[in-house]
Every structure is written in structure tokens, then in C-alpha cells.
Design a protein around this motif. Sequence first.
Motif, PDB file in Angstrom:
ATOM      1  N   MET A  89       0.840  -1.201   0.000  1.00 59.94           N
ATOM      2  CA  MET A  89       0.000   0.000   0.000  1.00 59.94           C
ATOM      3  C   MET A  89       0.871   1.245   0.000  1.00 59.94           C
ATOM      4  O   MET A  89       0.578   2.245  -0.659  1.00 59.94           O
ATOM      5  N   ASN A  90       1.974   1.197   0.757  1.00 60.94           N
ATOM      6  CA  ASN A  90       2.868   2.348   0.860  1.00 60.94           C
ATOM      7  C   ASN A  90       3.484   2.734  -0.474  1.00 60.94           C
ATOM      8  O   ASN A  90       3.879   3.890  -0.670  1.00 60.94           O
ATOM      9  N   LYS A  91       3.568   1.789  -1.386  1.00 54.17           N
ATOM     10  CA  LYS A  91       4.154   2.066  -2.709  1.00 54.17           C
ATOM     11  C   LYS A  91       3.407   3.194  -3.414  1.00 54.17           C
ATOM     12  O   LYS A  91       4.015   4.000  -4.130  1.00 54.17           O
ATOM     13  N   SER A  92       2.086   3.260  -3.214  1.00 48.25           N
ATOM     14  CA  SER A  92       1.280   4.288  -3.871  1.00 48.25           C
ATOM     15  C   SER A  92       0.998   5.490  -2.962  1.00 48.25           C
ATOM     16  O   SER A  92       0.702   6.575  -3.454  1.00 48.25           O
ATOM     17  N   LEU A  93       1.094   5.281  -1.658  1.00 54.04           N
ATOM     18  CA  LEU A  93       0.747   6.345  -0.711  1.00 54.04           C
ATOM     19  C   LEU A  93       1.849   7.377  -0.536  1.00 54.04           C
ATOM     20  O   LEU A  93       1.586   8.528  -0.206  1.00 54.04           O
ATOM     21  N   TYR A  94       3.103   6.956  -0.731  1.00 52.76           N
ATOM     22  CA  TYR A  94       4.246   7.851  -0.542  1.00 52.76           C
ATOM     23  C   TYR A  94       4.883   8.151  -1.895  1.00 52.76           C
ATOM     24  O   TYR A  94       5.191   7.240  -2.668  1.00 52.76           O
ATOM     25  N   LYS A  95       5.104   9.422  -2.165  1.00 51.01           N
ATOM     26  CA  LYS A  95       5.615   9.825  -3.477  1.00 51.01           C
ATOM     27  C   LYS A  95       7.068   9.432  -3.689  1.00 51.01           C
ATOM     28  O   LYS A  95       7.491   9.190  -4.815  1.00 51.01           O
ATOM     29  N   SER A  96       7.849   9.397  -2.622  1.00 47.39           N
ATOM     30  CA  SER A  96       9.273   9.138  -2.805  1.00 47.39           C
ATOM     31  C   SER A  96       9.801   8.173  -1.754  1.00 47.39           C
ATOM     32  O   SER A  96      10.529   8.573  -0.842  1.00 47.39           O
ATOM     33  N   LEU A  97       9.413   6.927  -1.857  1.00 44.27           N
ATOM     34  CA  LEU A  97       9.966   5.908  -0.972  1.00 44.27           C
ATOM     35  C   LEU A  97      11.422   5.632  -1.361  1.00 44.27           C
ATOM     36  O   LEU A  97      11.743   5.597  -2.551  1.00 44.27           O
ATOM     37  N   PRO A  98      12.302   5.414  -0.388  1.00 47.91           N
ATOM     38  CA  PRO A  98      13.706   5.137  -0.705  1.00 47.91           C
ATOM     39  C   PRO A  98      13.952   3.689  -1.130  1.00 47.91           C
ATOM     40  O   PRO A  98      15.094   3.258  -1.249  1.00 47.91           O
ATOM     41  N   TYR A  99      12.888   2.938  -1.329  1.00 51.78           N
ATOM     42  CA  TYR A  99      13.009   1.556  -1.791  1.00 51.78           C
ATOM     43  C   TYR A  99      11.726   1.205  -2.524  1.00 51.78           C
ATOM     44  O   TYR A  99      10.722   1.920  -2.421  1.00 51.78           O
ATOM     45  N   ALA A 158      -9.581  -0.200   2.800  1.00 49.55           N
ATOM     46  CA  ALA A 158     -10.718  -1.115   2.668  1.00 49.55           C
ATOM     47  C   ALA A 158     -12.014  -0.327   2.519  1.00 49.55           C
ATOM     48  O   ALA A 158     -12.865  -0.645   1.670  1.00 49.55           O
ATOM     49  N   MET A 159     -12.185   0.723   3.323  1.00 47.33           N
ATOM     50  CA  MET A 159     -13.404   1.528   3.223  1.00 47.33           C
ATOM     51  C   MET A 159     -13.408   2.353   1.938  1.00 47.33           C
ATOM     52  O   MET A 159     -14.466   2.543   1.316  1.00 47.33           O
ATOM     53  N   ALA A 160     -12.238   2.827   1.526  1.00 50.15           N
ATOM     54  CA  ALA A 160     -12.172   3.564   0.264  1.00 50.15           C
ATOM     55  C   ALA A 160     -12.598   2.680  -0.901  1.00 50.15           C
ATOM     56  O   ALA A 160     -13.336   3.116  -1.797  1.00 50.15           O
ATOM     57  N   LEU A 161     -12.140   1.421  -0.885  1.00 50.13           N
ATOM     58  CA  LEU A 161     -12.538   0.479  -1.929  1.00 50.13           C
ATOM     59  C   LEU A 161     -14.035   0.225  -1.878  1.00 50.13           C
ATOM     60  O   LEU A 161     -14.710   0.194  -2.914  1.00 50.13           O
ATOM     61  N   LEU A 162     -14.583   0.050  -0.683  1.00 45.70           N
ATOM     62  CA  LEU A 162     -16.023  -0.190  -0.539  1.00 45.70           C
ATOM     63  C   LEU A 162     -16.822   0.975  -1.121  1.00 45.70           C
ATOM     64  O   LEU A 162     -17.779   0.767  -1.882  1.00 45.70           O
ATOM     65  N   GLU A 304      -4.637   1.426  -7.635  1.00 48.74           N
ATOM     66  CA  GLU A 304      -5.835   1.924  -8.312  1.00 48.74           C
ATOM     67  C   GLU A 304      -6.782   2.605  -7.321  1.00 48.74           C
ATOM     68  O   GLU A 304      -7.349   3.663  -7.604  1.00 48.74           O
ATOM     69  N   VAL A 305      -6.951   1.999  -6.140  1.00 47.80           N
ATOM     70  CA  VAL A 305      -7.829   2.584  -5.121  1.00 47.80           C
ATOM     71  C   VAL A 305      -7.276   3.926  -4.653  1.00 47.80           C
ATOM     72  O   VAL A 305      -8.017   4.911  -4.509  1.00 47.80           O
ATOM     73  N   VAL A 306      -5.976   3.980  -4.409  1.00 50.74           N
ATOM     74  CA  VAL A 306      -5.333   5.212  -3.947  1.00 50.74           C
ATOM     75  C   VAL A 306      -5.460   6.317  -4.988  1.00 50.74           C
ATOM     76  O   VAL A 306      -5.793   7.461  -4.666  1.00 50.74           O
ATOM     77  N   LYS A 307      -5.216   5.971  -6.242  1.00 54.61           N
ATOM     78  CA  LYS A 307      -5.297   6.965  -7.315  1.00 54.61           C
ATOM     79  C   LYS A 307      -6.721   7.486  -7.469  1.00 54.61           C
ATOM     80  O   LYS A 307      -6.945   8.701  -7.551  1.00 54.61           O
ATOM     81  N   GLY A 309      -9.094   7.513  -5.278  1.00 51.82           N
ATOM     82  CA  GLY A 309      -9.531   8.257  -4.104  1.00 51.82           C
ATOM     83  C   GLY A 309      -8.710   9.488  -3.815  1.00 51.82           C
ATOM     84  O   GLY A 309      -9.031  10.241  -2.888  1.00 51.82           O
ATOM     85  N   GLY A 310      -7.621   9.719  -4.576  1.00 59.63           N
ATOM     86  CA  GLY A 310      -6.776  10.870  -4.333  1.00 59.63           C
ATOM     87  C   GLY A 310      -6.133  10.826  -2.950  1.00 59.63           C
ATOM     88  O   GLY A 310      -5.962  11.864  -2.299  1.00 59.63           O
ATOM     89  N   ILE A 311      -5.757   9.627  -2.521  1.00 58.32           N
ATOM     90  CA  ILE A 311      -5.252   9.426  -1.152  1.00 58.32           C
ATOM     91  C   ILE A 311      -3.729   9.565  -1.148  1.00 58.32           C
ATOM     92  O   ILE A 311      -3.050   9.041  -2.025  1.00 58.32           O
ATOM     93  N   THR A 312      -3.203  10.255  -0.154  1.00 61.70           N
ATOM     94  CA  THR A 312      -1.754  10.367   0.024  1.00 61.70           C
ATOM     95  C   THR A 312      -1.407  10.397   1.493  1.00 61.70           C
ATOM     96  O   THR A 312      -2.166  10.931   2.298  1.00 61.70           O
ATOM     97  N   ALA A 313      -0.271   9.815   1.830  1.00 61.83           N
ATOM     98  CA  ALA A 313       0.191   9.816   3.218  1.00 61.83           C
ATOM     99  C   ALA A 313       1.290  10.833   3.446  1.00 61.83           C
ATOM    100  O   ALA A 313       1.773  11.003   4.559  1.00 61.83           O
ATOM    101  N   ASP A 314       1.723  11.503   2.379  1.00 64.44           N
ATOM    102  CA  ASP A 314       2.803  12.510   2.501  1.00 64.44           C
ATOM    103  C   ASP A 314       2.268  13.787   3.165  1.00 64.44           C
ATOM    104  O   ASP A 314       1.120  14.154   3.002  1.00 64.44           O
TER     105      ASP A 314
END
Length: 314
Positions: A89-99, A158-162, A304-307, A309-314
Motif C-alpha cells: 500500500m505504501n508504494k502508492s501512498l508515498y511519493k518518494s519511498l527510498p526503496y 478497505a473503506m475507500a474500496l467499498l 488503483e484505489v489510492v489513485k 480516491g486521491g489518497i496520500t500519506a505525505d
Amino acid sequence: MSIFAAGCAMAASAWAWPDRPITLVVPYTPGTGIDLVARQLSARLPQVLGQPVVVDNVPGASGNIGSERVARAAPDGYTLLVQVSTLVMNKSLYKSLPYDPVNDFAPVAQTSWGTLLLVRNPSAQKAATVPALVAEAKARPGALTYGTPGVGTPHHLAMALLTQKAGIEMLHVPFKGTAGAVTDLLGGRLDFMFLPVHVALPHIRAGKLQALAAGSDQRVPQLPDVPTLAEAGIDTGSVDMWYGVLAPKGTPPAIVERLNGAIAGILRQPDVAAAFETQGMVPAVSSPGDFARLVAKDAARWAEVVKKGGITAD
């Protein structure tokens, strides 16, 4: 050194493995579900592998600090990651992961599934079934609320997907952890929430929460009368959290396979299943290939869900 010689050296190293202690990195605090998985493995793997296995808790940044440590570790089978599906999930939530959560690891074995339940406060004058929830949310967009332990958590996605699948709008109220959200749900200040089985079950049995649906493909054994989301009319697919063990990319396949076999044997032990049940988990034996496909599939699905929903953790 020639390519042939390097290959022979790697094969010899894998054959001798392990000849020193192994570290299981848990990127969360002690006492969490993923920590329990790691400690069950660390107590039993030495009996199979003949070397000590220690747990190193490296919490912080939604699991990213510990995960990065393993991604950057030598691919020799001595530093492993015990993680939950938050990893992808973090792969899409954070714009610049160091891995890269998908490409920087060699999946070793899935260990378990953790089911999320959609629950409500039964004393609140709100929808008491999933179809009623959908109908009310469509009639009053944004009026119904749901709590989560934070933005980008499995509970949130999960709720965003629902809501995306049902075509409805609800107000997200993020907290810093589960405890505060549950307190407000019990107090009637929130309408709905996804909660792990082991967190929700005591409140359900006490009559303080009502389970509307299970987020898994199958009904929860402890609540056989509660339908799945699909049975309730929303085809989200399973929103269960997976737990598993990963090694740094480039770890020799022979080591991965030996670890996988050792972990599979542990997961089949009845006392391990009983320990997992205390955290609302069920064991899941898989091959490295099966787990790799699950990791890649989930990364794409949650992206796909993150995109959307426009969700970001940054």
C-alpha cells in the motif's frame, strides 16, 4: 572473478547457510499482530535451521524504516522482513519511498491472513445492513462517517474500496491509532469502521458493536451469520490483510526455498494456529511464487484505489 566462479561461490554460500544467527526485522512496535508472527517463527525456526533467530523491532514511518533496512541488507538470508500488506500500500501512498516494496524484495512465504470486519454502533440510528448503508449514503452523500487508525492504513483503504465499488460518499475521520477511533465508535461519535476480528469481537459479543460484513472471501468462523461483503452486495474482493516474510532481492533461491519449507512446517503446528487466532489471524501456507504473485497483485489493486480516491500519506 569469472561469472562461473561467482556462481559457484554463491551456490556454496547457499549450501552452507545458515552458519550464524538470523534476524527477523519487524517494522512495528512489540505486541502488534506482525510482531506475534515474528516471535512465533523466531521461537521455532532454530529447531529447524540450527541457528538462533532474533526479532528486531524497527518501528517508524508506517513500517518504511524497517522495510528499507531489509531492502538495503545483504541478500544472504541473514536479514529478513516480517511485514503486512501495508508494505505494498505504501508504494502508492508515498511519493518518494527510498526503496521499491515490490521489486526490492524476494518474497519467501505468506504466513497468515487477517480479516477486517465492517462494524457499527448498534445504538446509533444508522443503517444496520450493508444495503441500508449504501442506500442512506446515496441519499445523504458525505453525511455518514467512518473512522480509521490513520490515512493509508488497511482499514482506510478497505473503506475507500467499498465506497468506490458502491458508488457512495462517506466522511473519513482519521485517528492516530486504533484506540481513539474505537472509543469514538463505541461512544456513537462515529458511524462505521473496519476493524480486525480480534479487536471487534469482544465488543460484538458484549453487544456494543454490530458486524455488518466480513471483508474476506469466506465468512468468519466466529461469526457464521455475518455475510461477506460480496454476499451483502458489494463485490470488493477480499480486503483481508496478508502477513508474510520477505528477503532482500537477490537472495539465492536455495535459501528462499529452505526458509519457505521451514516456515510452512511451523504454520501447520496447531499451537501456532491457536496463537494466531488470538490476533484474528489464520495461517496461510504458500510457495515463494504464490506469495510473489499476491504481493504484485495487491500492489496494483491498491494503487488503483489510492489513485481513484486521491489518497496520500505525505
